[in-house]
Design an enzyme around this catalytic site. Structure first.
Site, PDB file in Angstrom:
ATOM      1  N   ARG A   3     -33.432 -37.313  16.163  1.00  0.00           N
ATOM      2  CA  ARG A   3     -33.136 -37.308  14.721  1.00  0.00           C
ATOM      3  C   ARG A   3     -33.891 -36.190  14.010  1.00  0.00           C
ATOM      4  NH1 ARG A   3     -34.748 -41.297  10.421  1.00  0.00           N
ATOM      5  NH2 ARG A   3     -33.068 -41.299   8.881  1.00  0.00           N
ATOM      6  N   HIS A   8     -32.043 -33.578  11.487  1.00  0.00           N
ATOM      7  CA  HIS A   8     -32.434 -33.428  10.090  1.00  0.00           C
ATOM      8  C   HIS A   8     -33.015 -32.046   9.813  1.00  0.00           C
ATOM      9  CE1 HIS A   8     -32.384 -37.776   8.464  1.00  0.00           C
ATOM     10  NE2 HIS A   8     -31.588 -37.690   9.522  1.00  0.00           N
ATOM     11  N   ASP A   9     -33.544 -31.416  10.820  1.00  0.00           N
ATOM     12  CA  ASP A   9     -34.007 -30.037  10.654  1.00  0.00           C
ATOM     13  C   ASP A   9     -32.818 -29.087  10.522  1.00  0.00           C
ATOM     14  OD1 ASP A   9     -35.826 -27.814  10.610  1.00  0.00           O
ATOM     15  OD2 ASP A   9     -35.331 -27.456  12.716  1.00  0.00           O
ATOM     16  N   ASN A  49     -35.506 -38.955   4.442  1.00  0.00           N
ATOM     17  CA  ASN A  49     -36.590 -38.801   5.417  1.00  0.00           C
ATOM     18  C   ASN A  49     -37.809 -39.667   5.147  1.00  0.00           C
ATOM     19  OD1 ASN A  49     -35.007 -36.796   6.593  1.00  0.00           O
ATOM     20  ND2 ASN A  49     -36.033 -35.138   5.500  1.00  0.00           N
ATOM     21  N   HIS A  72     -25.929 -42.286  17.658  1.00  0.00           N
ATOM     22  CA  HIS A  72     -26.270 -43.623  17.175  1.00  0.00           C
ATOM     23  C   HIS A  72     -26.190 -44.670  18.269  1.00  0.00           C
ATOM     24  CE1 HIS A  72     -25.459 -42.691  12.621  1.00  0.00           C
ATOM     25  NE2 HIS A  72     -26.489 -42.039  13.126  1.00  0.00           N
ATOM     26  N   THR A  73     -26.051 -44.231  19.494  1.00  0.00           N
ATOM     27  CA  THR A  73     -26.134 -45.159  20.624  1.00  0.00           C
ATOM     28  C   THR A  73     -27.581 -45.580  20.891  1.00  0.00           C
ATOM     29  OG1 THR A  73     -25.518 -45.499  22.935  1.00  0.00           O
ATOM     30  CG2 THR A  73     -26.314 -43.327  22.359  1.00  0.00           C
ATOM     31  N   ASP A 102     -27.186 -49.782  17.951  1.00  0.00           N
ATOM     32  CA  ASP A 102     -26.305 -50.311  18.998  1.00  0.00           C
ATOM     33  C   ASP A 102     -26.919 -51.609  19.500  1.00  0.00           C
ATOM     34  OD1 ASP A 102     -24.898 -50.951  21.267  1.00  0.00           O
ATOM     35  OD2 ASP A 102     -25.178 -49.032  22.271  1.00  0.00           O
ATOM     36  N   THR A 154     -26.735 -52.032  23.844  1.00  0.00           N
ATOM     37  CA  THR A 154     -27.654 -51.280  24.722  1.00  0.00           C
ATOM     38  C   THR A 154     -28.528 -50.375  23.849  1.00  0.00           C
ATOM     39  OG1 THR A 154     -25.951 -49.575  25.034  1.00  0.00           O
ATOM     40  CG2 THR A 154     -26.078 -51.324  26.699  1.00  0.00           C
TER      41      THR A 154
END
Length: 335
Positions: free
Chosen positions: A65, A69-70, A97, A196-197, A251, A254
């Site tokens: 992340r 975000h960078d 952030n 987003h897993t 998730d 898993t």
């Protein structure tokens, strides 16, 4: 190296010579940039990411992340790592952030060790790119060759962090436009959403999705009450008010493994964030849904697309040559 991974790397090499144009300047990143300058650079990064993720598996998502975000604010230039100083407010304090990004201490340690090994040689921006790749691979995801040679920015952009990082309740149209501003196609957006897993989100990020239920947050129907049951679980974690900083995994199936289960989740209307579920519910022409089905059905297809899109994202507005600097400390520009 198995045949699939070898073919993947060949394809990526062909598609991404990592040459991009910025104005009249040719920007070139190189895979073996530190081969002579700092031969142990990638080993140092990987070892320290491995130790950190072993101690705290959640840091894998955090490091990935940080790179996202960078890159989405001014480009992949490590501006997200800068602390506030007089006259410049840090991106760390921006809405998306604040009390959310973490992993800074891992980057600090890697930078310290690299400065001991090769002073003023390895940029913080390159550390972020390598750490993101290693974090994904250590949780079972794909590996890829990270192209290197970025320089670090001399400033941060508090306003840019508030403006350009996608919100968790974004519509599909807003997401597509946001990624397009950074030179990323909708195919890249879907593949990168697969990050987003792993990871987790604060109640503040998904409260709207469970207390203002709209059709776009589900799959349009709920024959087996899966969405209703899932929403009940989320409400038990996140009440209608208060407990803003309680977490839920992105998730539920898993949460600590990088796999394709995210796409299975959103096909069932069980994405945690509103911006996850709109990939299906607001895809009126069906092109994104087709891509989601492909990833849900074949993890190797998702992994290949994710690696390709990560390399593409890692080239956003990079600083090279005389642009930027190699920071001695990732939190501050050089004196």
């Amino acid at each position: 190296m198995d045949q699939h991974r070898r073919l993947l790397l060949i394809l990526i090499t062909i598609l991404f010579n990592t040459s991009t144009l910025r104005g009249d300047e040719l920007v070139q990143l190189v895979h073996d940039y530190y081969k002579e300058k700092c031969p142990l650079a990638e080993d140092i990064v990987r070892h320290n990411v491995e130790v950190a993720v072993y101690k705290d598996p959640g840091l894998a998502a955090s490091l990935l992340r940080l790179h996202f975000h960078d890159c989405f604010v001014m480009g992949c230039d490590a501006s997200v790592l800068l602390d506030s100083v007089e006259g410049m407010q840090s991106e760390k304090e921006a809405g998306p952030n604040l009390n959310s990004l973490r992993g800074f201490e891992v980057i600090d340690k890697i930078k310290y060790l690299l400065e001991e090994e090769c002073p003023v040689t390895v940029s913080c921006a390159d550390i972020l790119a390598m750490a993101a790749r290693d974090a994904v691979e250590l949780r079972g995801g794909p590996g890829w060759d990270v192209w290197l040679g970025r320089k670090d920015s001399l400033k941060s952009s508090f306003s840019g962090a508030n403006q350009f990082i996608p919100a968790p309740n974004s519509s599909l149209e807003v997401l597509i436009d946001n990624f397009k501003q950074h030179g990323l196609e909708r195919e890249d957006m879907v593949a990168l959403s697969g990050s987003h897993t792993i990871g987790r989100a604060r109640c503040l990020s998904f409260r709207q999705r469970i207390y203002e239920p709209k059709q776009e947050y589900g799959y349009g129907y709920d024959r087996y009450k899966r969405y209703t049951t899932f929403r009940r679980i989320l409400r038990s974690i996140c009440p209608v008010s208060g407990r803003d900083n309680r977490f839920a995994p992105l998730d539920f199936e898993t949460p600590k493994r990088f796999d394709n289960h995210y796409f299975i989740n959103i096909l069932e209307g069980k994405g945690l964030l509103g911006s996850d579920n709109v990939l299906i519910s607001q895809d009126f022409d069906g092109t994104i849904t087709k891509q989601v089905w492909a990833y849900a059905s074949n993890e190797k297809v998702f992994f290949a697309s994710f690696a390709k899109s990560m390399i593409k994202m890692g080239n956003i507005n990079v600083l090279t040559g005389n642009k930027g600097e190699i920071r001695r400390n990732c939190r501050f520009v050089n004196a």
